[in-house]
Design an enzyme around this catalytic site. Structure first.
Site, PDB file in Angstrom:
ATOM      1  N   GLU A  30       0.851  -1.194   0.014  1.00 48.40           N
ATOM      2  CA  GLU A  30      -0.006   0.060  -0.067  1.00 48.40           C
ATOM      3  C   GLU A  30       0.944   1.173  -0.073  1.00 48.40           C
ATOM      4  OE1 GLU A  30      -3.818  -1.340   2.228  1.00 48.40           O
ATOM      5  OE2 GLU A  30      -2.027  -1.055   3.716  1.00 48.40           O
ATOM      6  N   TYR A  41      -7.657   4.470  -8.346  1.00 46.35           N
ATOM      7  CA  TYR A  41      -7.841   2.834  -8.027  1.00 46.35           C
ATOM      8  C   TYR A  41      -8.131   2.142  -9.035  1.00 46.35           C
ATOM      9  CZ  TYR A  41      -8.353   3.464  -2.884  1.00 46.35           C
ATOM     10  OH  TYR A  41      -8.034   3.632  -1.825  1.00 46.35           O
TER      11      TYR A  41
END
Length: 81
Positions: A30, A41
């Site tokens: 992440e 995204y």
């Protein structure tokens, strides 16, 4: 350092791990990109790791985790400067 599909190179901080504070998941990468507010995204990005800050650890709760993440960001910005 993160390279976007459009060629931009942006600084950030990454975590590789299982997120033990919020409930373990499968290991993942992440990345928090500094000063960035776009919805990416599903986009393909390239992340280059520059320095190791600390091992993953389980915190007593989200406030302690967020506080440590703030310190991690300060240290990452210092290293990348």
């Amino acid at each position: 350092i993160t390279r976007m599909a459009d060629g931009r190179v942006l600084d950030g901080v990454s975590n590789i791990g299982r997120n033990p504070t919020v409930g373990e998941v499968e290991a993942r990468l992440e990345t928090h990109i500094f000063d960035f507010d776009e919805d990416i995204y599903g986009a393909v990005i390239e992340t280059r790791l520059i320095a190791f800050l600390r091992p993953e650890e389980k915190f007593d709760g989200l406030p302690a985790l967020v506080e440590q993440m703030g310190r991690d960001c300060i240290e990452a910005r210092r290293i990348l400067a």
